[in-house]
Design a protein around this motif. Structure first.
Motif, PDB file in Angstrom:
ATOM      1  N   ASP B 204       0.829  -1.210   0.000  1.00 35.61           N
ATOM      2  CA  ASP B 204       0.000   0.000   0.000  1.00 35.61           C
ATOM      3  C   ASP B 204       0.861   1.256   0.000  1.00 35.61           C
ATOM      4  N   LEU B 205       2.151   1.074  -0.193  1.00 36.35           N
ATOM      5  CA  LEU B 205       3.098   2.175  -0.280  1.00 36.35           C
ATOM      6  C   LEU B 205       3.209   2.984   1.006  1.00 36.35           C
ATOM      7  N   ALA B 206       2.964   2.309   2.118  1.00 40.40           N
ATOM      8  CA  ALA B 206       3.161   3.001   3.394  1.00 40.40           C
ATOM      9  C   ALA B 206       4.655   3.046   3.686  1.00 40.40           C
ATOM     10  N   SER B 207       5.120   4.146   4.236  1.00 35.52           N
ATOM     11  CA  SER B 207       6.537   4.257   4.558  1.00 35.52           C
ATOM     12  C   SER B 207       6.836   3.429   5.812  1.00 35.52           C
ATOM     13  N   GLU B 208       8.124   3.088   6.011  1.00 30.58           N
ATOM     14  CA  GLU B 208       8.507   2.298   7.184  1.00 30.58           C
ATOM     15  C   GLU B 208       8.056   2.978   8.469  1.00 30.58           C
ATOM     16  N   GLY B 209       8.263   4.297   8.531  1.00 38.27           N
ATOM     17  CA  GLY B 209       7.872   5.039   9.731  1.00 38.27           C
ATOM     18  C   GLY B 209       6.395   4.887  10.024  1.00 38.27           C
ATOM     19  N   ARG B 210       5.574   4.993   8.968  1.00 31.56           N
ATOM     20  CA  ARG B 210       4.124   4.847   9.159  1.00 31.56           C
ATOM     21  C   ARG B 210       3.767   3.437   9.574  1.00 31.56           C
ATOM     22  N   ILE B 211       4.464   2.444   8.978  1.00 37.76           N
ATOM     23  CA  ILE B 211       4.173   1.049   9.337  1.00 37.76           C
ATOM     24  C   ILE B 211       4.423   0.831  10.829  1.00 37.76           C
ATOM     25  N   ILE B 212       5.554   1.355  11.302  1.00 34.11           N
ATOM     26  CA  ILE B 212       5.878   1.151  12.717  1.00 34.11           C
ATOM     27  C   ILE B 212       4.860   1.852  13.610  1.00 34.11           C
ATOM     28  N   LEU B 213       4.593   3.130  13.314  1.00 37.53           N
ATOM     29  CA  LEU B 213       3.740   3.917  14.213  1.00 37.53           C
ATOM     30  C   LEU B 213       2.277   3.499  14.157  1.00 37.53           C
ATOM     31  N   ARG B 214       1.754   3.265  12.925  1.00 36.37           N
ATOM     32  CA  ARG B 214       0.316   3.040  12.780  1.00 36.37           C
ATOM     33  C   ARG B 214      -0.068   1.577  12.880  1.00 36.37           C
ATOM     34  N   LEU B 215       0.864   0.682  12.490  1.00 32.34           N
ATOM     35  CA  LEU B 215       0.478  -0.726  12.411  1.00 32.34           C
ATOM     36  C   LEU B 215       1.097  -1.531  13.556  1.00 32.34           C
TER      37      LEU B 215
END
Lengths: 291, 305
Positions: B204-215
């Motif tokens: 889904d083209l989420a950045s690594e930072g977003r993956i860590i924080l949101r997921l």
């Protein structure tokens, strides 16, 4: 597509933690070993290199040998009593329901209370003249004990406090261990008409061995560095009867300012704890293969 | 009680039940009531055990309301004739207690915040990335985990004094700014999250930072909560480090203040000491009663896994 940033990212992520550990853990270990080879009083600008003289002096010191003996005796008693009693408690209290939960919570309470509070509280309970413990002993028709004020009973009194503080936590860890043993093994045992004691010895005990190892080692490491109860309840006395390693290092470092000498004692303590930890992992990998 | 009855009934279904058929009913009832009695006795013994752990605390509360002469009655009395509050004010006035309390909070919270900042990325990297040298770096974490910090207080003291950090909040916070135990726990939790989830998020083209924080973070929240409880209680209670790393009142914490009452008020003023002691114990005890299950989990089950 991996960029340079992707390759560097993991290092950036572990860097803060590794920096903290290196600064306040790894470096101090080497610094302590280095200091143990010097004679230094903390104030004077230069340190005098003395080689292993600090270690020789330590091992020749009557007090240090007494301290090693005290620490070993204290550790042996605390570890065996805590582990033994808490295992029995775990077998007894291992049930769900509000009542058992309440009992488990109650015996766990001392584990989250500050050692300062516990030390002060027990100093008062063990007061030879007006303390509650001697009150209870007197009420039961037994004479009072001198507790912390006599060399023969002081160390044992500290052991009692440590066991009181520790058994609740240990029992709950044992209960967690007991609950992780699959129930079908017990069903098989009861189908075989195994007697309770045999089931315990042949089944429960081996299945619990990782938990037992874990508790023995953390109790050992904890007991070897006992400080708070001694600093507050006895100050190492009477006549060195309760002086232990960390307290000894503390006194030589901060009261007598013999930094090199105290560091040498610290290196010896480090060796003891290191060997114990190594032993633990050896035993763990050699013996615990039940899953 | 109900359990006792159920147990007794279950007992009849066990091996002895075949023989029980021929026995008179009265005897069966006797066995049932015997079991009930035993269950009652068992519970009474457990209450006695609870008493062993509750009595010292009850004694602490009782003493904190006594007058000094009343603490020197033998055999001891449990209920003071008049409840007096003076011991609490006396304990409070032995030193700047508001400052001690503030120091305790600043240090415990400061440690916790820095730990969160350092352990989350480190645990994630150790759990999820392969990189050269990761084994060596994780080795450093393991060594730190296994060897207790109390062994190296002397060199750390010299280090802090060289940085001019003695008697400062920072000096009491920095050595604990990361936690090997926390990294270890959290790494375990991150490793248990299935790879498919992350792959899907990457697509889904989420950045690594977003993956860590949101997921990832929401998924390991229970572990974070238990670690936070563990860390806060440990540092709130700590006596050794503040004692060793301070030489004046600037950064001293509550446990030191309580121990100091003895120097100010005299060795045998147990009533004032127990009042001070209660000031230190009450918040932790209240938190424990409110979230007993969480706390026990934080300390016990994390230690086992």
């Amino acid at each position: 597509m991996t960029t340079a940033w992707d390759k560097l990212r993991p290092y950036g992520m572990v860097a803060p933690a590794i920096l903290v550990f290196s600064l306040f853990f790894i470096y101090p270990i080497f610094y302590m070993i280095y200091l143990s080879l010097f004679d230094w009083n903390f104030v004077s600008p230069d340190k005098a290199f003395v080689g292993l003289a600090n270690f020789r002096e330590l091992l020749a010191d009557e007090d240090f040998r007494k301290v090693l003996g005290n620490t070993s005796l204290y550790t042996a008693l605390v570890v065996s009593l805590t582990t033994g009693i808490s295992l029995l408690l775990a077998l007894w209290l291992n049930r769900s329901g509000w009542f058992h939960g309440f009992v488990q919570g109650a015996i766990f309470t001392p584990h989250i209370i500050s050692l300062v509070s516990i030390s002060l509280l027990w100093s008062w309970l063990m007061d030879p003249e007006y303390g509650l413990l001697n009150g209870i002993l007197g009420w039961a028709g037994i004479g009072g004990l001198p507790w912390l004020s006599h060399p023969d009973t002081a160390l044992l009194s500290l052991v009692l406090v440590a066991v009181w503080k520790g058994i609740g936590y240990n029992a709950l860890v044992f209960i967690a261990g007991l609950q992780s043993i699959p129930a079908d093994i017990y069903e098989a045992a009861s189908l075989d008409r195994s007697r309770p004691l045999t089931t315990f010895r042949r089944l429960t005990l081996p299945m619990l061995s990782p938990t037992i190892f874990f508790l023995v080692v953390i109790n050992m490491i904890g007991s070897f560095q006992v400080f708070e109860t001694i600093a507050i309840m006895t100050g190492g006395g009477p006549v060195n009867a309760t002086n232990t390693l960390v307290y000894y290092i503390y006194e030589y470092g901060f009261r007598f300012f013999k930094i090199g000498y105290a560091s040498a004692a610290g290196v010896i303590l480090l060796l003891i704890v290191g060997v114990l930890t190594l032993l633990y992992f050896r035993l763990l990998s050699a013996k615990v293969h039940y899953r | 009680m109900k359990e006792g009855i159920q147990q007794a009934q279950l007992g009849l279904g066990k091996p002895g039940a075949g023989a029980a058929k021929s026995e008179p009913r009265a005897r069966m009832r006797l066995a049932a009531s015997g079991r009930l009695l035993l269950a009652g006795f068992n519970r009474a013994c457990m209450l006695l055990l609870v008493l062993v752990f509750a009595m010292p605390f009850a004694w602490m509360i009782s003493t904190s309301f006594k007058t000094l002469p009343e603490t020197m009655i033998f055999p001891p009395v449990w209920i003071p004739r008049n409840l007096i509050w003076e011991n609490y004010t006396a304990a409070w006035n032995t030193g700047p207690f508001l400052r001690y309390a503030a120091n305790s909070i600043v240090i415990a919270v400061g440690i916790l915040l820095l730990q969160m900042l350092t352990i989350i990325p480190a645990a994630y990297a150790f759990a999820r990335y392969r990189f050269a040298g990761s084994r060596l770096l994780f080795g450093i974490v393991m060594v730190t985990l296994m060897i207790p910090a109390q062994l190296i207080f002397l060199p750390v003291y010299l280090e802090l004094s060289a940085f001019n950090l003695l008697n400062t909040h920072l000096g009491l916070i920095l050595p604990f700014a990361s936690s090997a135990f926390g990294i270890f726990l959290l790494r375990q939790a991150f490793m248990q999250i299935p790879d498919e989830l992350i792959e899907a998020a990457r697509l889904d083209l989420a950045s690594e930072g977003r993956i860590i924080l949101r997921l990832m973070l929401p998924m390991v929240k229970p572990v974070l909560v238990t670690f936070a409880l563990f860390s806060f209680i440990a540092h709130w209670n700590d006596y050794f480090w503040p004692l060793v790393m301070t030489t004046n009142e600037t950064a001293r914490t509550l446990p030191l203040a309580i121990a100091k009452i003895r120097e100010v008020e005299g060795v045998a003023t147990w009533n004032v000491l127990m009042a001070g002691n209660l000031i230190l114990v009450a918040p932790i005890l209240a938190v424990f009663i409110a979230s007993q299950r969480h706390i026990i989990q934080a300390f016990v089950y994390n230690g086992v896994k």
